[in-house]
Design a protein around this motif. Structure first.
Motif, PDB file in Angstrom:
ATOM      1  N   TYR A   1       0.880  -1.249  -0.066  1.00 49.89           N
ATOM      2  CA  TYR A   1       0.023   0.114   0.075  1.00 49.89           C
ATOM      3  C   TYR A   1       0.842   1.346  -0.058  1.00 49.89           C
ATOM      4  O   TYR A   1       0.625   2.207  -0.731  1.00 49.89           O
ATOM      5  CB  TYR A   1      -1.062  -0.091   1.106  1.00 49.89           C
ATOM      6  N   LEU A   2       2.016   0.994   0.770  1.00 50.50           N
ATOM      7  CA  LEU A   2       2.754   2.518   1.076  1.00 50.50           C
ATOM      8  C   LEU A   2       3.318   2.510  -0.669  1.00 50.50           C
ATOM      9  O   LEU A   2       3.766   3.578  -1.194  1.00 50.50           O
ATOM     10  CB  LEU A   2       3.923   2.296   1.862  1.00 50.50           C
ATOM     11  N   ALA A   3       3.976   1.370  -1.105  1.00 45.70           N
ATOM     12  CA  ALA A   3       4.526   1.563  -2.551  1.00 45.70           C
ATOM     13  C   ALA A   3       3.413   2.133  -3.588  1.00 45.70           C
ATOM     14  O   ALA A   3       3.663   2.817  -4.553  1.00 45.70           O
ATOM     15  CB  ALA A   3       4.891   0.173  -2.938  1.00 45.70           C
ATOM     16  N   TRP A   4       2.225   1.762  -3.473  1.00 41.64           N
ATOM     17  CA  TRP A   4       1.159   2.241  -4.241  1.00 41.64           C
ATOM     18  C   TRP A   4       0.897   3.645  -4.023  1.00 41.64           C
ATOM     19  O   TRP A   4       0.759   4.403  -5.062  1.00 41.64           O
ATOM     20  CB  TRP A   4      -0.072   1.554  -3.794  1.00 41.64           C
ATOM     21  N   LEU A   5       1.177   4.117  -2.997  1.00 38.47           N
ATOM     22  CA  LEU A   5       0.785   5.640  -2.564  1.00 38.47           C
ATOM     23  C   LEU A   5       1.973   6.348  -3.263  1.00 38.47           C
ATOM     24  O   LEU A   5       2.045   7.435  -3.717  1.00 38.47           O
ATOM     25  CB  LEU A   5       0.945   5.966  -1.044  1.00 38.47           C
ATOM     26  N   ASP A   6       3.116   5.992  -3.298  1.00 37.04           N
ATOM     27  CA  ASP A   6       4.351   6.474  -4.199  1.00 37.04           C
ATOM     28  C   ASP A   6       4.096   6.616  -5.512  1.00 37.04           C
ATOM     29  O   ASP A   6       4.781   7.735  -6.151  1.00 37.04           O
ATOM     30  CB  ASP A   6       5.601   5.674  -3.656  1.00 37.04           C
ATOM     31  N   MET A   7       3.376   5.882  -6.236  1.00 33.61           N
ATOM     32  CA  MET A   7       2.958   5.815  -7.536  1.00 33.61           C
ATOM     33  C   MET A   7       1.969   6.721  -7.961  1.00 33.61           C
ATOM     34  O   MET A   7       1.576   6.713  -9.073  1.00 33.61           O
ATOM     35  CB  MET A   7       2.973   4.514  -8.242  1.00 33.61           C
ATOM     36  N   GLN A   8       1.279   7.354  -7.049  1.00 32.85           N
ATOM     37  CA  GLN A   8       0.068   7.987  -7.064  1.00 32.85           C
ATOM     38  C   GLN A   8       0.305   9.668  -7.650  1.00 32.85           C
ATOM     39  O   GLN A   8       1.340  10.165  -7.301  1.00 32.85           O
ATOM     40  CB  GLN A   8      -1.075   8.436  -6.114  1.00 32.85           C
ATOM     41  N   ILE A   9      -0.517  10.166  -8.951  1.00 27.92           N
ATOM     42  CA  ILE A   9      -0.122  11.251  -9.671  1.00 27.92           C
ATOM     43  C   ILE A   9      -1.508  11.979  -9.016  1.00 27.92           C
ATOM     44  O   ILE A   9      -2.666  11.552  -9.163  1.00 27.92           O
ATOM     45  CB  ILE A   9      -0.096  10.881 -11.139  1.00 27.92           C
TER      46      ILE A   9
ATOM     47  N   TRP B   1      -7.496  19.452 -10.629  1.00 21.58           N
ATOM     48  CA  TRP B   1      -6.959  20.585 -11.087  1.00 21.58           C
ATOM     49  C   TRP B   1      -6.147  21.257  -9.864  1.00 21.58           C
ATOM     50  O   TRP B   1      -6.217  20.900  -8.676  1.00 21.58           O
ATOM     51  CB  TRP B   1      -8.042  21.564 -11.521  1.00 21.58           C
ATOM     52  N   GLY B   2      -5.311  22.429 -10.569  1.00 17.85           N
ATOM     53  CA  GLY B   2      -4.265  22.780  -9.456  1.00 17.85           C
ATOM     54  C   GLY B   2      -3.035  22.916  -9.906  1.00 17.85           C
ATOM     55  O   GLY B   2      -2.539  22.263 -10.883  1.00 17.85           O
ATOM     56  N   PRO B   3      -2.206  23.615  -8.990  1.00 18.10           N
ATOM     57  CA  PRO B   3      -0.734  23.703  -9.446  1.00 18.10           C
ATOM     58  C   PRO B   3       0.027  22.302  -9.285  1.00 18.10           C
ATOM     59  O   PRO B   3       0.956  22.247 -10.002  1.00 18.10           O
ATOM     60  CB  PRO B   3      -0.173  24.729  -8.337  1.00 18.10           C
ATOM     61  N   ASN B   4      -0.536  21.300  -8.712  1.00 14.19           N
ATOM     62  CA  ASN B   4       0.216  20.151  -8.578  1.00 14.19           C
ATOM     63  C   ASN B   4      -0.305  18.973  -9.341  1.00 14.19           C
ATOM     64  O   ASN B   4       0.075  17.981  -9.413  1.00 14.19           O
ATOM     65  CB  ASN B   4       0.366  19.787  -7.178  1.00 14.19           C
ATOM     66  N   LYS B   5      -1.243  19.456 -10.481  1.00 16.56           N
ATOM     67  CA  LYS B   5      -1.907  18.475 -11.337  1.00 16.56           C
ATOM     68  C   LYS B   5      -0.782  17.888 -12.131  1.00 16.56           C
ATOM     69  O   LYS B   5       0.183  18.692 -12.819  1.00 16.56           O
ATOM     70  CB  LYS B   5      -2.824  19.201 -12.193  1.00 16.56           C
ATOM     71  N   GLY B   6      -0.786  16.625 -12.337  1.00 14.24           N
ATOM     72  CA  GLY B   6       0.402  15.785 -13.099  1.00 14.24           C
ATOM     73  C   GLY B   6       1.559  15.486 -12.315  1.00 14.24           C
ATOM     74  O   GLY B   6       2.300  14.682 -12.802  1.00 14.24           O
ATOM     75  N   LYS B   7       1.542  15.883 -10.841  1.00 16.65           N
ATOM     76  CA  LYS B   7       2.698  15.675 -10.106  1.00 16.65           C
ATOM     77  C   LYS B   7       2.484  14.564  -9.073  1.00 16.65           C
ATOM     78  O   LYS B   7       1.321  14.104  -8.754  1.00 16.65           O
ATOM     79  CB  LYS B   7       3.120  17.000  -9.263  1.00 16.65           C
TER      80      LYS B   7
END
Length: 554
Positions: free
Chosen positions: A113-121, A125-131
């Motif tokens: 689950y922690l590894a899955w969280l690391d892969m989330q994008i 909308w917002g300044p962090n979209k896609g990050k």
């Protein structure tokens, strides 16, 4: 008057079912009646999909069991935070792996689950979209799940997997990456105070063409109370009409604030207003207690129309729009933040860079801490004023080192060494650092060791009431301290004791309190003596420290 710890309300509403008294969640959707947020419906039906009734039921029970420990919004946030773990389980379901029961959750699943969280994008909308998700977002999602599972481990260990455990620190250095709330600069504070003073004149002095709107009167007073006490926003909004009490001293008031998390009560001593000598009337309140009393009178007429549960609170307002227009309600955090933004816009406040001032109660708290530390140079006093359990929290997150702190350390410590000259005593046979302006008797007492301290020696250890000064660490702030050559062993024993304790003390606290002492001993005191004598004292202090500094440093 005794100030006691706030009593936690552990009252349980019991019901009868099948001739048995029960206290359990009423199905998959139940209501929490929170004294702060009213009735909140917690619905767990969405977690029952894919045959996960067992796992969803345990998550529901974990939230329900904390109903007397957490406020309603915290329980709802925890319930809502579990949706991320369910998204992870849905993706496992697509690969043919089904997690439906509590005992299926193991340490291996937690690591995945922690590894899955690391892969989330970030998809919205917002300044962090896609990050990638920030560490704060991942830590929050993990903590929601960990809280629920830890609850089940404590209450129903038999149904939890024996292989369930949690990594000790899944997000290392996350606190260091969190941006610290910066205190306002002196010029920014002046702009804020000028705006508050202008509003106070409009509120209290007659003759103004336009009356200040009632919501902005509340904004002005929440800002004044925050700047004067350093309290959190929620603690201020929870103030009641009996929060201002009489103080044992006649010239002071006592303001009691409560903190929901931990159910603690904090007492702040406030100075009363000083009567004017000319007998003139003072229209604007000149003390925090008077500001609070005015606010109580200002909202007293609204209390009669408010709900019974809200009548004792001070920050009341009339709703001006939407479905509840015209009704009286308590001022909540989101509403207070909106009013503060309107205050900034109304006065067109800007920061030192010319941008719109980001004024918030969260930044006024470190501003209060920094200003108090600047005036007192006492981190413990700042800790007590903020109500922190640890001085490390105060030093790391709130009190910043003022620009003049390094200069003040230099001035104080220079007074210890700059005016001393090397002096040869024929009787004792040692080279000393002594002030030629000292009376001869004082020099004799110093040479004979009569005025020894735990660090060096003192020119005059006596106070006005003929008592002996016992404030050991204040020696480095006192111009009466002087260092002789045969004091070097004791001085460097203290020096190495400080270095030995460095790993046990918060770095920010250590640098503020002890760092300048270490630096000045190395750079200013030690060079006044022969290099071989200093090296010999250093070696002796490392191998065989002075008895005063063999114990634990307090």
């Amino acid at each position: 008057m005794a100030v006691r710890r706030k009593k936690v309300d552990r009252h349980v509403d019991l019901s009868v079912r099948d001739n048995r008294v029960v206290d359990m969640p009423p199905g998959w959707a139940f209501t929490i009646d929170c004294p702060h947020h009213g009735k909140i419906v917690l619905d767990f039906n969405q977690y029952r999909a894919s045959g996960r009734d067992n796992l969803a039921g345990h998550m529901r029970d974990a939230v329900w069991s904390q109903r007397h420990e957490l406020v309603g919004m915290s329980l709802d946030t925890q319930r809502h935070g579990l949706r991320l773990f369910w998204r992870f389980l849905d993706e496992l379901e697509l690969t043919g792996e089904s997690i439906t029961h509590l005992h299926h959750v193991t340490r291996s699943l937690i690591d995945r689950y922690l590894a899955w969280l690391d892969m989330q994008i970030v998809a919205k909308w917002g300044p962090n979209k896609g990050k990638p998700w920030t560490i704060a977002a991942k830590r929050k999602a993990f903590n929601h799940l960990k809280t629920a599972l830890t609850n089940r481990q404590k209450r129903l260990p038999a149904v939890v997997s024996a292989d369930l455990s949690f990594p000790r620190n899944p997000f290392p250095n996350s606190n260091a990456l969190t941006q610290k709330r910066a205190a306002f600069s002196p010029s920014e504070q002046k702009r804020i105070l000028d705006a508050l003073n202008a509003d106070m004149r409009q509120i209290h002095e007659p003759g103004h063409a336009q009356e200040l709107p009632a919501p902005q009167v509340l904004a002005v007073h929440v800002l004044i109370l925050s700047m004067a006490t350093g309290r959190n926003l929620q603690s201020l909004l929870d103030l009641k009409r009996d929060s201002l009490r009489s103080h044992p001293l006649e010239d002071r008031d006592l303001l009691l604030t409560t903190k929901r998390r931990g159910w603690t009560t904090h007492a702040t001593s406030l100075r009363k207003a000083t009567p004017k000598n000319d007998g003139g009337l003072q229209t604007i309140p000149s003390s925090i207690g008077d500001h609070f009393r005015f606010l109580c009178e200002y909202t007293e007429s609204l209390a009669a129309e408010a709900d019974e549960a809200d009548r004792d609170f001070v920050f009341l307002r009339r709703v001006s729009k939407y479905a509840r227009k015209g009704q009286i309600e308590r001022l909540e955090s989101d509403g207070a933040k909106s009013l503060v933004k309107a205050f900034v816009k109304r006065h067109d406040l800007h920061d030192d860079h010319g941008r719109r001032l980001a004024l918030s109660i969260a930044r006024l708290r470190p501003t209060f801490a920094t200003e108090l530390y600047r005036r007192t140079r006492d981190i413990r006093r700042v800790q007590q004023a903020l109500g922190h359990a640890s001085a490390e929290t105060t030093a790391r997150h709130y009190a910043e080192v003022p620009l003049e702190a390094e200069r003040d350390h230099a001035i104080v410590l220079d007074s210890m060494v700059a005016s001393y000259a090397r002096y040869k005593s024929e009787e004792v046979g040692v080279v000393v650092a002594a002030d030629g302006k000292l009376p001869l008797q004082n020099i004799v007492n110093l040479v004979k060791g009569g005025y020894n301290t735990g660090i060096a020696r003192c020119q005059n250890p006596f106070r006005e009431n003929d008592t002996v000064c016992q404030k050991l660490f204040h020696c480095f702030k006192c111009p009466n301290m002087c260092v002789f050559e045969d004091d070097l062993w004791r001085l460097f024993s203290f020096y190495y004791r400080l270095l030995a304790e460095r790993a046990k003390i918060n770095p920010a606290h250590w640098m503020k309190t002890y760092g300048p002492i270490i630096r000045r001993i190395d750079c200013d005191i030690a060079p006044l003596f022969p290099a071989d004598k200093v090296e010999a004292a250093r070696s002796e202090a490392r191998i065989n420290p002075h008895p005063t500094w063999k114990g634990v440093l307090v």
